[in-house]
Design a protein around this motif. Sequence first.
Motif, short mmCIF file in Angstrom:
data_model
loop_
_atom_site.label_atom_id
_atom_site.label_comp_id
_atom_site.label_asym_id
_atom_site.label_seq_id
_atom_site.Cartn_x
_atom_site.Cartn_y
_atom_site.Cartn_z
N HIS A 11 -3.43 -0.01 9.82
CA HIS A 11 -2.50 -0.90 10.54
C HIS A 11 -1.07 -0.39 10.43
CE1 HIS A 11 -1.14 -4.63 12.34
NE2 HIS A 11 -0.39 -4.92 11.29
N TYR A 12 -0.76 0.28 9.29
CA TYR A 12 0.59 0.81 9.07
C TYR A 12 0.62 2.33 9.18
CZ TYR A 12 1.81 -3.90 7.68
OH TYR A 12 2.03 -5.26 7.69
N ASP A 13 -0.31 2.87 9.99
CA ASP A 13 -0.34 4.31 10.26
C ASP A 13 -0.33 5.14 8.97
OD1 ASP A 13 -0.35 3.93 13.04
OD2 ASP A 13 1.82 3.70 13.05
N GLY A 14 -1.05 4.65 7.97
CA GLY A 14 -1.20 5.39 6.73
C GLY A 14 -0.05 5.28 5.77
N ASN A 15 0.94 4.45 6.07
CA ASN A 15 2.12 4.32 5.19
C ASN A 15 2.07 3.01 4.42
OD1 ASN A 15 4.56 4.35 3.94
ND2 ASN A 15 5.81 4.39 5.80
N PRO A 16 1.58 3.02 3.18
CA PRO A 16 1.47 1.77 2.42
C PRO A 16 2.81 1.17 2.04
CG PRO A 16 0.95 3.63 1.04
CD PRO A 16 1.10 4.18 2.43
N ALA A 17 3.89 1.94 2.17
CA ALA A 17 5.21 1.41 1.87
C ALA A 17 5.59 0.27 2.81
CB ALA A 17 6.26 2.51 1.94
N LEU A 18 4.91 0.21 3.97
CA LEU A 18 5.19 -0.85 4.93
C LEU A 18 4.37 -2.10 4.66
CD1 LEU A 18 5.31 1.25 8.23
CD2 LEU A 18 7.24 0.47 6.83
N ALA A 19 3.38 -2.00 3.77
CA ALA A 19 2.50 -3.13 3.49
C ALA A 19 3.10 -4.04 2.43
CB ALA A 19 1.14 -2.61 3.04
N ASN A 20 2.53 -5.21 2.30
CA ASN A 20 2.85 -6.13 1.21
C ASN A 20 2.03 -5.65 0.01
OD1 ASN A 20 3.59 -8.25 -0.42
ND2 ASN A 20 2.57 -9.83 0.78
N LEU A 21 2.61 -4.77 -0.77
CA LEU A 21 1.89 -4.00 -1.79
C LEU A 21 2.04 -4.65 -3.16
CD1 LEU A 21 0.31 -1.33 -2.29
CD2 LEU A 21 2.53 -0.25 -2.70
N LYS A 22 0.92 -4.81 -3.84
CA LYS A 22 0.96 -5.36 -5.20
C LYS A 22 1.65 -4.37 -6.13
CE LYS A 22 -1.99 -6.42 -9.14
NZ LYS A 22 -3.36 -6.34 -9.68
N PRO A 23 2.61 -4.83 -6.93
CA PRO A 23 3.21 -3.93 -7.92
C PRO A 23 2.14 -3.36 -8.85
CG PRO A 23 4.48 -5.95 -7.75
CD PRO A 23 3.23 -6.16 -6.95
N GLY A 24 2.17 -2.04 -9.04
CA GLY A 24 1.20 -1.40 -9.91
C GLY A 24 -0.06 -0.93 -9.20
N ALA A 25 -0.18 -1.22 -7.89
CA ALA A 25 -1.38 -0.80 -7.15
C ALA A 25 -1.28 0.63 -6.64
CB ALA A 25 -1.61 -1.75 -5.97
N GLU A 26 -0.11 1.25 -6.84
CA GLU A 26 0.13 2.58 -6.27
C GLU A 26 -0.87 3.61 -6.78
OE1 GLU A 26 2.26 0.75 -7.89
OE2 GLU A 26 4.20 0.57 -6.89
N ALA A 27 -1.14 3.57 -8.09
CA ALA A 27 -1.99 4.60 -8.69
C ALA A 27 -3.40 4.57 -8.09
CB ALA A 27 -2.04 4.43 -10.20
N ARG A 28 -3.97 3.36 -7.97
CA ARG A 28 -5.33 3.27 -7.41
C ARG A 28 -5.37 3.76 -5.98
NH1 ARG A 28 -8.26 0.07 -4.27
NH2 ARG A 28 -6.58 -1.44 -3.98
N LEU A 29 -4.38 3.39 -5.19
CA LEU A 29 -4.35 3.83 -3.79
C LEU A 29 -4.15 5.34 -3.70
CD1 LEU A 29 -2.22 0.94 -2.26
CD2 LEU A 29 -4.63 1.38 -1.85
N ARG A 30 -3.33 5.87 -4.60
CA ARG A 30 -3.09 7.32 -4.58
C ARG A 30 -4.38 8.08 -4.92
NH1 ARG A 30 0.41 7.59 -8.36
NH2 ARG A 30 2.23 7.21 -7.04
N ARG A 31 -5.10 7.59 -5.93
CA ARG A 31 -6.35 8.25 -6.30
C ARG A 31 -7.37 8.20 -5.18
NH1 ARG A 31 -5.54 5.43 -11.16
NH2 ARG A 31 -7.12 3.87 -10.53
N ARG A 32 -7.45 7.05 -4.52
CA ARG A 32 -8.48 6.90 -3.50
C ARG A 32 -8.11 7.55 -2.18
NH1 ARG A 32 -12.99 4.02 -2.72
NH2 ARG A 32 -12.76 2.96 -4.73
N TYR A 33 -6.84 7.43 -1.78
CA TYR A 33 -6.46 7.88 -0.43
C TYR A 33 -5.51 9.07 -0.43
CZ TYR A 33 -8.50 3.37 0.61
OH TYR A 33 -9.36 2.31 0.69
#
Length: 392
Positions: free
Chosen positions: A363-385
Amino acid sequence: MRTPVDAPSVLAGWRDSKKYLWPLALLVPVLPFLAYALWVAGAGWAAWWLTPAVVFGLIPLIDVLLGDDGRNPPDDIARQLQEVRYYRWITFLFLPVQYAALVLGAWVWTRGGLGVGGAAGLVATIGIVNGLAINTAHELGHKRESVERWLSKIALAPTAYGHFYVEHNRGHHVRVATPEDPASARLGESFYAFWPRTVWGSLTSAWHLEIGRLRLRRRSPWTLRNNLLNAWLLTAVLFAGLIATFGWQLVPFLLLQALLGFSLLEVVNYLEHYGLRRQRNAAGRYEKVDPRHSWNSDRVVTNVFLFQLQRHSDHHANPLRRYQTLRSFDMSPQLPGGYASMVLLALATPLWYRVMDPKVLAHYDGNPALANLKPGAEARLRRRYGRPTAAR
């Protein structure tokens, strides 16, 4: 929007294909009576699992078989539909059936002979009925007519969630799809982490909103004009009346069904805006709410049972629009199923992440910075995507 509105032939020939399906919304509060009949007939404790089986088994299956209906009423027709009282009376009728089911559940609970499986099924049955009643309260509570607003509070009383009347209308609708909204789930946030945040956050937000409203009018918060206090008083009177009638052994039943009922609301809140975020404009204010900020579904069956709550984008854009006139938009992000199946998915956190996280990122063209992102969720998203995840 999908449907053109200016062709006379469309205006002349358009009809509400769901008109005679809307009363099906009353089926769920009727199911406890069928379960009781089966129980009396000797079906045993399993009879009390009929309602959960229909809501989370049969309805999702029929939803898949019947598919979607993305038709929208033309604007001229929608204005006429808004005033047709037939649709309004269906929401009104939900309440007496809801309360009758609650009384039945209270009587059966105190009668005994349920066993552990039957008691759990009875709590689940009445909890589902009163959880769905919160959706009816949602429809009624947005309207200007005072009778509908009071009926909204009455529908909320069995779950002791009267503060929803204040927080949803004046809190959630203002802050939706922002990190400040306790009812908007964040990308990478499980339902089990969301639940305490939204329950406590919504309660405290509702109190502050109502205190602020009364202070502007130079009134004490300790008055029956306080919409939280008068809503909670309805719960107190209801529970006191039931306990006086059926005895103190009813207390666990009332508390457990209320807990399950408002948790059903919160799991729906969880999936409605998961990961979606309004961006800030040059002035630092959040952009206006539009169809991109709610997850939607055009599944026919669940929309009928939920008074088209799944057309959630139009509801946020036009809160006074009645359920029969809510529209579907192409730009709205789409859930892979109706709410009944998505609720089950939300409870299975790894599967939820596997299905929904890629949809949020897409929905955000692959840019999670535009999402309502949970603090601390960056690492899991980075590992997976393997994508940048710096939240701004």
